[in-house]
Design an enzyme around this catalytic site. Structure first.
Site, PDB file in Angstrom:
ATOM      1  N   TRP A 357     -11.627   3.570   2.583  1.00 55.87           N
ATOM      2  CA  TRP A 357     -10.702   3.710   3.708  1.00 55.87           C
ATOM      3  C   TRP A 357      -9.288   3.301   3.315  1.00 55.87           C
ATOM      4  CZ3 TRP A 357      -8.857  -0.398   7.395  1.00 55.87           C
ATOM      5  CH2 TRP A 357      -8.969  -1.694   6.852  1.00 55.87           C
ATOM      6  N   ASP A 358      -9.162   2.643   2.152  1.00 54.77           N
ATOM      7  CA  ASP A 358      -7.862   2.231   1.644  1.00 54.77           C
ATOM      8  C   ASP A 358      -6.878   3.409   1.637  1.00 54.77           C
ATOM      9  OD1 ASP A 358      -9.957   0.565   0.759  1.00 54.77           O
ATOM     10  OD2 ASP A 358      -8.809  -0.183  -0.932  1.00 54.77           O
ATOM     11  N   GLU A 488     -14.547  -8.805   5.872  1.00 51.80           N
ATOM     12  CA  GLU A 488     -15.924  -8.736   5.361  1.00 51.80           C
ATOM     13  C   GLU A 488     -16.563 -10.114   5.225  1.00 51.80           C
ATOM     14  OE1 GLU A 488     -15.431  -6.447   1.794  1.00 51.80           O
ATOM     15  OE2 GLU A 488     -15.451  -4.533   2.859  1.00 51.80           O
ATOM     16  N   LYS A 601     -11.114 -12.888   5.602  1.00 52.43           N
ATOM     17  CA  LYS A 601     -10.789 -12.327   4.288  1.00 52.43           C
ATOM     18  C   LYS A 601      -9.477 -11.549   4.324  1.00 52.43           C
ATOM     19  CE  LYS A 601     -12.782  -9.271   0.766  1.00 52.43           C
ATOM     20  NZ  LYS A 601     -13.727  -8.180   0.510  1.00 52.43           N
ATOM     21  N   GLN A 602      -9.289 -10.763   5.366  1.00 55.24           N
ATOM     22  CA  GLN A 602      -8.118  -9.878   5.421  1.00 55.24           C
ATOM     23  C   GLN A 602      -7.845  -9.531   6.880  1.00 55.24           C
ATOM     24  OE1 GLN A 602     -11.005  -7.029   3.555  1.00 55.24           O
ATOM     25  NE2 GLN A 602      -9.410  -5.563   4.078  1.00 55.24           N
TER      26      GLN A 602
HETATM   27  C1  BGC Z   1     -11.908  -4.922   1.017  1.00 52.17           C
HETATM   28  C2  BGC Z   1     -12.076  -3.554   1.649  1.00 52.17           C
HETATM   29  C3  BGC Z   1     -11.574  -2.513   0.674  1.00 52.17           C
HETATM   30  C4  BGC Z   1     -12.233  -2.655  -0.693  1.00 52.17           C
HETATM   31  C5  BGC Z   1     -11.623  -1.732  -1.727  1.00 52.17           C
HETATM   32  C6  BGC Z   1     -12.625  -4.959  -0.327  1.00 52.17           C
HETATM   33  O1  BGC Z   1     -12.442  -6.200  -0.929  1.00 52.17           O
HETATM   34  O2  BGC Z   1     -12.447  -5.916   1.857  1.00 52.17           O
HETATM   35  O3  BGC Z   1     -11.345  -3.486   2.846  1.00 52.17           O
HETATM   36  O4  BGC Z   1     -11.823  -1.244   1.178  1.00 52.17           O
HETATM   37  O5  BGC Z   1     -12.061  -3.969  -1.167  1.00 52.17           O
HETATM   38  O6  BGC Z   1     -10.262  -1.991  -1.911  1.00 52.17           O
END
Ligand code: BGC
Length: 773
Positions: A357-358, A488, A601-602
């Site tokens: 999804w990035d 996550e 995490k984000q």
């Molecule tokens: C992130 C995801 C991301 C993936 C690839 C993961 O660490 O939590 O949001 O899509 O990395 O960049």
């Protein structure tokens, strides 16, 4: 964190050879051209720690899933971008001694990635055990003009001896992926051919059956005079080489030019591959190294014209942003709608080089503003073409009626992520696919995209959400259970605010798109409705019923959105109370402890406030930022950029600047101690967003560009170009205010600090900074 890269505005520079840092440098100094890419491995043999990486776009392998307990619905495989034939190899041998930086004494080592002109250079002096000293100077690039070609200039000067030097310029197809699940090799030999100074190797991927033919042509000079060399061809299984020996004289430079072509069955019929390879090689050999390099430099100048950000007064920040832009442009050129942007691009294996999804959430804004419209459109069409697979993914999980669940990780549209909580639960990605359609149309004005492609995707996504929610009798609302949000560090939660929000937004947007297509292209609408058996009245009224009755978790006392049900039951203490030795959490805490903790995490709630910024007033954003940011560990590279943008919006300029530095130098300073695995390519687009959407406050509303800029106190000025609907605009922000130049032929009106300015072609306007409140 490591900080050994020399500050420079246009170059990435490493001085001195430290084998401990070699794998990090191999990532940082990667080169690529959208068609192929390569880690900065050495040409000559290296027996020290290294991660070999040569990648060809679109060539992948479905590596059988490895999990403890199989669960129904698990993807069968994890798609890996494949380490392909190593084409840079040039072995140097003196008698029985190999030139190997792991065993000889290395001095004056310098590696430079020239971002302005797009090449990698390396020089050093090596002293072998026998005391013989050699100076080496190597330069190479992947051509962005002839995308199937690369070239190497490798110069050797004996410093204290005369004598024979044996050279072996090789292509090695007997390679493996470090992350192979079952230690398998993924390539089969197809054919080889060597004659005179040319060598060709064709190998085929197991299971997926991609053919890749790599060819090289080598020529030799002494002090730039061609030397007639007796070339000996070597052809073995998965290996070809051109070998020769040269009588070296002290102080006389021997130069080896190795031209390479790398063609694949993605672009050519397998039976025509060898000829295609020879044609490419012939073309680049005829041009010659210097012409190829001059063309490369000119093409990079043109790319920089579209995409550069110039920062005055802060070399580290300037280097950071250019490095991010350079790597993005090396990864994706938008010429081929079968290709996408892996989180590590062509710089490593982790994340399989697959699509996440990035792309939609982070990369789309960068390409929209810095490249022709078709480039982003190709990213959208990539997903459009994978719609059928997304419908099959949803069917595997029990959904029906053409509901689509786009995968979290994919090469072909099929889900291949292997962790249940992400595969089954991190479904917010579906929303990002719809959001990218909205974002593309908002930016370009190309609403007709809905008629041919967009609407079909939006309906399938809306159908998914309408089946994924359920009615809660207890709450008398629709709820969404068993979710992993963007954060996550939480799994299987109920009512993730962000996911509920984007799900409802998707249903609303699908409704809006239906109205548009019905009115503008009724025949196409009818055709689509018949194709997907769309019962418009019944389905859309149910979507409306859901969006009107959706449950959103909220904390009334603090007046904030709750990341998920029950979030406030956690033991809430800011990240600043954690010990340094706890960080990063994912390397120091058990997974169970992370899941129970309040640490994020984000961006999660804040991701929603970023996407739908117009829906939320500043006070709402401030309250949520003040609650969630202190709990955020930013252990995803995608996190700091969203925080930079939000901090800028709420006038926390220092926070915005610090988040910018963190995202822009994430890899250059190996912030998360993981750069050796490869670069964080997709988050690099987030760095660009931090400046353009954050500091300059750019966004599009009602078909108009808007700016709301500030200048970080650390900088004298920053400026960048934006392509907006065929207009090229330069934006410069300095201590006085903002200058906008219209470099195109049409007048354009732009909103600065909420005031509309008409800018005639070829003119510029200036607006002073606002008083700070
Ligand atoms: C992130 C995801 C991301 C993936 C690839 C993961 O660490 O939590 O949001 O899509 O990395 O960049």
């Amino acid at each position: 964190m490591k900080n050994y890269i020399k500050a420079d505005e246009w170059n990435i520079i490493e001085e001195g050879f430290d084998p401990q840092l070699n794998e990090i440098s191999e990532s940082l100094f990667s080169i690529g051209n959208g068609h192929m890419g390569q880690r900065a491995n050495f040409e000559e043999t290296y027996t020290g720690k290294t991660l070999q990486g040569n990648y060809v776009a679109g060539i992948y392998y479905p590596d059988k899933t490895r999990v403890g307990w199989w669960k129904n619905g698990y993807p069968e495989y994890f798609a890996k971008v494949l380490n392909a034939a190593n084409w840079i190899g040039i072995d140097v041998t003196l008698g029985d001694e190999h030139l190997d930086l792991n065993t000889c004494k290395v001095t004056d080592f310098k590696r430079v990635l020239n971002m302005r002109e797009g090449y990698l250079q390396r020089s050093f002096t090596a002293e072998l055990a026998s005391g013989k000293k050699l100076a080496i100077n190597a330069k190479r690039f992947c051509s962005i003009v002839d995308q199937e070609a690369g070239a190497i200039k490798y110069a050797i000067t004996p410093l204290n001896f005369d004598g024979d030097i044996a050279i072996n310029a090789f292509i090695d197809g007997d390679i493996s992926n470090k992350d192979s699940n079952y230690d398998e090799k993924f390539w089969d030999h197809v054919s080889n051919e060597v004659h005179d100074n040319e060598a060709y190797l064709t190998i085929k991927t197991k299971k997926t059956g991609f053919d890749v033919c790599t060819g090289s042509c080598t020529s030799t000079f002494v002090d730039w005079q061609p030397v007639s060399t007796e070339y000996k061809g070597i052809a073995k299984e998965k290996y070809v080489a051109t070998a020769f020996t040269i009588a070296a004289k002290q102080g006389k430079e021997i130069t080896i030019l190795k031209y390479v072509a790398n063609v694949s069955s993605m672009d050519h019929q397998p039976e025509a591959l060898l000829d295609a390879c020879k044609n490419v090689l012939n073309k680049v050999v005829t041009k010659g190294f210097d012409t190829l390099l001059a063309e490369q430099a000119a093409a990079w100048v043109a790319k920089w014209n579209e995409s550069d950000i110039i920062i005055e007064g802060d070399v580290a920040a300037q280097q950071g942003i250019r490095f991010n832009i350079f790597q993005l442009c090396q990864t994706y050129t938008g010429k081929d709608d079968r290709l996408n942007i892996g989180p590590k691009g062509f710089t490593g294996e982790k994340y399989g080089g697959s699509t996440y999804w990035d792309t939609e959430a982070y990369c789309v804004p960068f390409y929209l503003a810095t490249a022709p419209q078709q480039v982003t459109k190709n990213l959208l069409i990539y997903r459009y073409k994978q719609l059928q697979k997304a419908i099959e993914n949803a069917e595997k999980l029990g959904f029906n009626n053409g509901a689509a669940l786009y995968p979290m990780v994919t090469m072909t549209g099929e889900e291949c992520h292997n962790e249940w909580e992400i595969t089954f639960e991190e479904i917010h990605r579906n929303g990002a696919i719809a959001y990218a359609i909205f974002n593309y149309i908002r930016y370009t004005g190309d609403k007709d995209y809905l008629n041919d492609y967009g609407l079909e995707v939006l309906i399938a996504i809306a159908r998914f959400w309408s089946q994924r929610v359920n009615w809660s009798d207890a709450k008398k609302k629709f709820v969404m259970l068993g979710i992993t949000g963007p954060n996550e560090y939480e799994n299987n939660v109920n009512n993730n605010w962000y996911t509920n929000t984007i799900a409802c937004w998707c249903m609303e947007y699908a409704n809006e798109a239906i109205k548009f297509v019905k009115e503008k292209a009724p025949a196409k609408y009818e055709q689509l409705a018949a194709k997907i058996s769309f019962n418009e009245i019944e389905e859309t009224s149910y979507w409306n019923h859901i969006t009107e009755n959706m449950y959103y978790p909220k904390d009334e006392k603090r007046n904030i959105f709750l990341q998920q049900d029950g979030f406030l039951d956690k033991d809430i203490a800011p990240v600043s109370t954690l010990k340094a030795s706890d960080r990063p959490l994912n390397q120091n805490w058990s997974w169970d402890r992370i899941l129970r903790s309040c640490y994020i995490k984000q961006a999660d709630v804040l991701q929603g406030l970023y996407f739908f910024s117009e829906k939320y007033d500043i006070d709402t954003v401030i309250r949520n930022y003040d609650f969630y940011e202190p709990l955020t560990v930013h252990e995803s590279s995608l996190s700091p950029c969203v925080h930079a943008i939000i901090a800028a919006r709420i006038c926390r300029e220092e926070d915005a600047y610090n988040f910018y530095l963190r995202t822009s130098r994430l890899d250059l300073d190996s912030y998360n101690n993981d750069t050796e695995d490869g670069l964080h390519i997709t988050s690099m687009a987030g760095t660009w967003m931090s400046v353009v959407e954050g500091f300059a406050g750019m966004h599009v509303k009602d078909n108009r560009l808007k700016f709301n800029p500030f200048l970080p106190v650390q900088w004298q000025s920053y400026s960048f170009n934006i392509t907006f609907r065929n207009a090229l605009i330069n934006i410069k922000v300095d201590t006085d205010g903002i200058y906008l130049s219209n470099k195109s032929n049409a007048a354009i009106s732009i909103d600065i600090f909420n005031e509309v300015h008409d800018i005639k072609p070829g003119t510029h306007i200036f607006a002073e900074h606002r008083e700070k409140v």
